[in-house]
Motif scaffolding. Sequence first.
Motif, PDB file in Angstrom:
ATOM      1  N   PRO A  82       0.759  -1.226  -0.152  1.00 44.15           N
ATOM      2  CA  PRO A  82       0.080   0.001  -0.049  1.00 44.15           C
ATOM      3  C   PRO A  82       0.727   1.288   0.062  1.00 44.15           C
ATOM      4  O   PRO A  82       0.354   2.294  -0.509  1.00 44.15           O
ATOM      5  N   ASN A  83       2.249   1.072   0.346  1.00 43.80           N
ATOM      6  CA  ASN A  83       2.837   2.347   0.446  1.00 43.80           C
ATOM      7  C   ASN A  83       3.617   2.451  -0.875  1.00 43.80           C
ATOM      8  O   ASN A  83       4.477   3.365  -1.085  1.00 43.80           O
ATOM      9  N   VAL A  84       3.590   1.649  -1.809  1.00 38.61           N
ATOM     10  CA  VAL A  84       4.197   1.700  -3.160  1.00 38.61           C
ATOM     11  C   VAL A  84       3.264   1.851  -4.301  1.00 38.61           C
ATOM     12  O   VAL A  84       3.165   2.661  -5.099  1.00 38.61           O
ATOM     13  N   GLN A  85       2.588   0.535  -4.460  1.00 37.53           N
ATOM     14  CA  GLN A  85       1.300   0.633  -5.726  1.00 37.53           C
ATOM     15  C   GLN A  85       1.955   1.062  -6.919  1.00 37.53           C
ATOM     16  O   GLN A  85       1.669   2.109  -7.663  1.00 37.53           O
ATOM     17  N   ALA A  86       2.846  -0.096  -7.232  1.00 39.57           N
ATOM     18  CA  ALA A  86       3.791   0.654  -8.649  1.00 39.57           C
ATOM     19  C   ALA A  86       3.645  -0.724  -9.678  1.00 39.57           C
ATOM     20  O   ALA A  86       3.706  -1.900  -9.030  1.00 39.57           O
ATOM     21  N   VAL A  87       3.533  -0.488 -10.713  1.00 40.32           N
ATOM     22  CA  VAL A  87       3.807  -1.477 -11.915  1.00 40.32           C
ATOM     23  C   VAL A  87       5.111  -1.090 -12.623  1.00 40.32           C
ATOM     24  O   VAL A  87       5.344  -0.188 -12.980  1.00 40.32           O
ATOM     25  N   MET A  88       5.770  -2.166 -12.798  1.00 35.48           N
ATOM     26  CA  MET A  88       7.176  -1.906 -13.487  1.00 35.48           C
ATOM     27  C   MET A  88       7.279  -3.038 -14.757  1.00 35.48           C
ATOM     28  O   MET A  88       6.765  -3.991 -14.804  1.00 35.48           O
ATOM     29  N   THR A 108      -4.209  -1.474  -6.386  1.00 36.18           N
ATOM     30  CA  THR A 108      -4.580  -3.276  -6.298  1.00 36.18           C
ATOM     31  C   THR A 108      -5.480  -3.083  -5.210  1.00 36.18           C
ATOM     32  O   THR A 108      -6.396  -2.038  -4.865  1.00 36.18           O
ATOM     33  N   GLY A 109      -5.983  -4.504  -4.747  1.00 38.53           N
ATOM     34  CA  GLY A 109      -6.915  -4.581  -3.812  1.00 38.53           C
ATOM     35  C   GLY A 109      -7.097  -3.761  -2.582  1.00 38.53           C
ATOM     36  O   GLY A 109      -5.992  -3.526  -1.873  1.00 38.53           O
ATOM     37  N   LYS A 110      -8.118  -3.125  -2.374  1.00 38.04           N
ATOM     38  CA  LYS A 110      -8.419  -2.115  -1.327  1.00 38.04           C
ATOM     39  C   LYS A 110      -9.299  -2.929  -0.218  1.00 38.04           C
ATOM     40  O   LYS A 110     -10.225  -3.688  -0.468  1.00 38.04           O
ATOM     41  N   PRO A 111      -8.360  -3.338   1.027  1.00 37.65           N
ATOM     42  CA  PRO A 111      -9.338  -4.028   1.804  1.00 37.65           C
ATOM     43  C   PRO A 111     -10.709  -3.465   2.748  1.00 37.65           C
ATOM     44  O   PRO A 111     -10.688  -2.342   2.591  1.00 37.65           O
ATOM     45  N   GLY A 112     -11.374  -4.391   3.135  1.00 36.10           N
ATOM     46  CA  GLY A 112     -12.502  -3.817   3.870  1.00 36.10           C
ATOM     47  C   GLY A 112     -13.728  -4.079   3.233  1.00 36.10           C
ATOM     48  O   GLY A 112     -14.721  -4.018   4.042  1.00 36.10           O
ATOM     49  N   HIS A 184     -11.521   9.597 -15.650  1.00 38.14           N
ATOM     50  CA  HIS A 184     -11.916  10.987 -14.838  1.00 38.14           C
ATOM     51  C   HIS A 184     -12.039  10.763 -13.509  1.00 38.14           C
ATOM     52  O   HIS A 184     -11.374  11.428 -12.579  1.00 38.14           O
ATOM     53  N   LEU A 185     -12.386   9.548 -12.918  1.00 40.63           N
ATOM     54  CA  LEU A 185     -12.897   9.340 -11.518  1.00 40.63           C
ATOM     55  C   LEU A 185     -11.890   8.347 -10.929  1.00 40.63           C
ATOM     56  O   LEU A 185     -11.533   8.753  -9.652  1.00 40.63           O
ATOM     57  N   LEU A 186     -11.237   7.491 -11.454  1.00 47.53           N
ATOM     58  CA  LEU A 186     -10.309   6.432 -10.956  1.00 47.53           C
ATOM     59  C   LEU A 186      -8.783   6.496 -11.326  1.00 47.53           C
ATOM     60  O   LEU A 186      -8.008   6.243 -10.367  1.00 47.53           O
ATOM     61  N   GLU A 187      -8.663   6.954 -12.440  1.00 52.38           N
ATOM     62  CA  GLU A 187      -7.261   6.966 -12.860  1.00 52.38           C
ATOM     63  C   GLU A 187      -6.165   8.025 -12.118  1.00 52.38           C
ATOM     64  O   GLU A 187      -5.313   7.632 -11.843  1.00 52.38           O
ATOM     65  N   PRO A 188      -6.808   9.095 -11.787  1.00 52.60           N
ATOM     66  CA  PRO A 188      -6.292   9.868 -10.858  1.00 52.60           C
ATOM     67  C   PRO A 188      -5.834   9.418  -9.682  1.00 52.60           C
ATOM     68  O   PRO A 188      -5.096   9.979  -8.820  1.00 52.60           O
ATOM     69  N   ARG A 189      -6.417   8.391  -9.012  1.00 57.27           N
ATOM     70  CA  ARG A 189      -6.412   7.716  -7.901  1.00 57.27           C
ATOM     71  C   ARG A 189      -5.063   6.708  -7.935  1.00 57.27           C
ATOM     72  O   ARG A 189      -4.860   5.963  -6.791  1.00 57.27           O
ATOM     73  N   LEU A 190      -4.758   6.179  -9.008  1.00 54.05           N
ATOM     74  CA  LEU A 190      -3.548   5.283  -9.269  1.00 54.05           C
ATOM     75  C   LEU A 190      -2.371   5.848  -8.458  1.00 54.05           C
ATOM     76  O   LEU A 190      -2.040   6.796  -8.432  1.00 54.05           O
ATOM     77  N   GLY A 191      -2.128   4.721  -7.701  1.00 51.13           N
ATOM     78  CA  GLY A 191      -0.896   4.971  -6.693  1.00 51.13           C
ATOM     79  C   GLY A 191      -1.401   4.618  -5.259  1.00 51.13           C
ATOM     80  O   GLY A 191      -0.547   4.643  -4.490  1.00 51.13           O
ATOM     81  N   SER A 251       6.608  -5.804  -1.202  1.00 55.14           N
ATOM     82  CA  SER A 251       7.864  -5.154  -0.624  1.00 55.14           C
ATOM     83  C   SER A 251       8.020  -5.120   1.026  1.00 55.14           C
ATOM     84  O   SER A 251       8.910  -4.709   1.369  1.00 55.14           O
ATOM     85  N   ALA A 252       6.699  -5.094   1.559  1.00 52.35           N
ATOM     86  CA  ALA A 252       6.857  -4.887   3.098  1.00 52.35           C
ATOM     87  C   ALA A 252       7.041  -3.497   3.529  1.00 52.35           C
ATOM     88  O   ALA A 252       7.516  -3.415   4.600  1.00 52.35           O
ATOM     89  N   ARG A 253       7.183  -2.538   2.724  1.00 55.12           N
ATOM     90  CA  ARG A 253       7.599  -1.228   3.072  1.00 55.12           C
ATOM     91  C   ARG A 253       6.626  -0.545   4.289  1.00 55.12           C
ATOM     92  O   ARG A 253       5.428  -0.645   3.984  1.00 55.12           O
ATOM     93  N   GLU A 254       7.103  -0.177   5.044  1.00 59.00           N
ATOM     94  CA  GLU A 254       6.458   0.622   6.259  1.00 59.00           C
ATOM     95  C   GLU A 254       6.193   2.294   5.950  1.00 59.00           C
ATOM     96  O   GLU A 254       5.501   2.760   6.340  1.00 59.00           O
ATOM     97  N   MET A 255       7.088   2.733   5.052  1.00 58.50           N
ATOM     98  CA  MET A 255       6.889   3.937   4.572  1.00 58.50           C
ATOM     99  C   MET A 255       7.059   4.157   3.056  1.00 58.50           C
ATOM    100  O   MET A 255       7.598   3.264   2.273  1.00 58.50           O
ATOM    101  N   ARG A 256       6.458   5.248   2.789  1.00 59.30           N
ATOM    102  CA  ARG A 256       6.151   5.316   1.111  1.00 59.30           C
ATOM    103  C   ARG A 256       7.613   6.159   0.648  1.00 59.30           C
ATOM    104  O   ARG A 256       8.196   7.129   1.103  1.00 59.30           O
ATOM    105  N   PRO A 257       8.248   5.437  -0.262  1.00 68.15           N
ATOM    106  CA  PRO A 257       9.501   5.945  -1.133  1.00 68.15           C
ATOM    107  C   PRO A 257       9.148   7.260  -1.887  1.00 68.15           C
ATOM    108  O   PRO A 257       7.940   7.409  -2.279  1.00 68.15           O
ATOM    109  N   ALA A 258      10.057   7.964  -1.816  1.00 63.47           N
ATOM    110  CA  ALA A 258       9.953   9.343  -2.640  1.00 63.47           C
ATOM    111  C   ALA A 258       9.626   9.301  -3.962  1.00 63.47           C
ATOM    112  O   ALA A 258       8.853  10.075  -4.603  1.00 63.47           O
ATOM    113  N   TRP A 259      10.062   7.834  -4.699  1.00 60.19           N
ATOM    114  CA  TRP A 259       9.735   7.850  -5.957  1.00 60.19           C
ATOM    115  C   TRP A 259       8.438   7.531  -6.353  1.00 60.19           C
ATOM    116  O   TRP A 259       8.044   7.501  -7.656  1.00 60.19           O
TER     117      TRP A 259
END
Length: 266
Positions: A82-88, A108-112, A184-191, A251-259
């Motif tokens: 959740p702190n990355v959400q990237a496709v490479m 990707t999947g949003k829990p809840g 318009h509604l969802l692509e701006p939320r990618l990430g 990647s199990a990151r606990e903080m969001r990378p600047a990139w």
Amino acid sequence: MRTLCDYPKTLLALTSLLLVSVAAAADSPADFAPLYAREVAQRLEVPAAEQTAYAATMEQALRGAQIVPSASQYVVLVDRNPNVQAVMLFWRSTTGNAVFIGASPTSTGKPGGFEHFETPICVFNHSIANLDFRAEGTKNERGICGYGAKGMRVYDFGWVLARQTWGKKAESLMRLQMHSTDAHLLEPRLGTAQSKGCIRIPASLNEFIDRYGILDADYEQAMTVGEMFWVLRRDRTPTPWSGRYLVVVDSAREMRPAWSPLPLGQ
């Protein structure tokens, strides 16, 4: 969004010739990196050290799944964290050497929520056993084009086991797809994690993968024995290194990378 029908035939012919020229210019895998930069609108600037680390993670995932590709090919990697959400996009040689091509934000999947799944970690084979299709561009009851604009390709990876994020959080089957989304509604939320378990990507990346046959190795092989597929674009210029694998990791990151910054407003 305009369709091919909106353009004069002369312009379409010139565009097709340009695409052929561009593809012909990609004489090596590294040539696809500037193509990615030019044609994919939403991109992430991943540092070299991170590229190397993700390439190693991809290789570990392939070997963990007992997959050793016999041909050099492109591989799509998704970090669902959740702190990355990237496709490479990587090119992988037969010896396991990787070339980083580009990266973009994903969802990707949003829990809840009810019927929301955790996007599963695994290596998925893009195969003609689960044929792709194209978005119809229709809106749901909330006015959202879930698959994006009409004609966008939906990459289908079939039924897979995934963890439910509601109720008892048991494992059950979900249909794993990779596709674009409402511009318009969802692509701006990618990430950020937004989907019910599928993988949402920018429309321009969807078209890039589609146009160059990045994940079409199985389709290409089937066409050598005479099979035909309506879903393939008429103006496609497939790479000689078409691949078949989608690799999902965390990647199990606990903080969001600047990139990989949060999208505006999130």
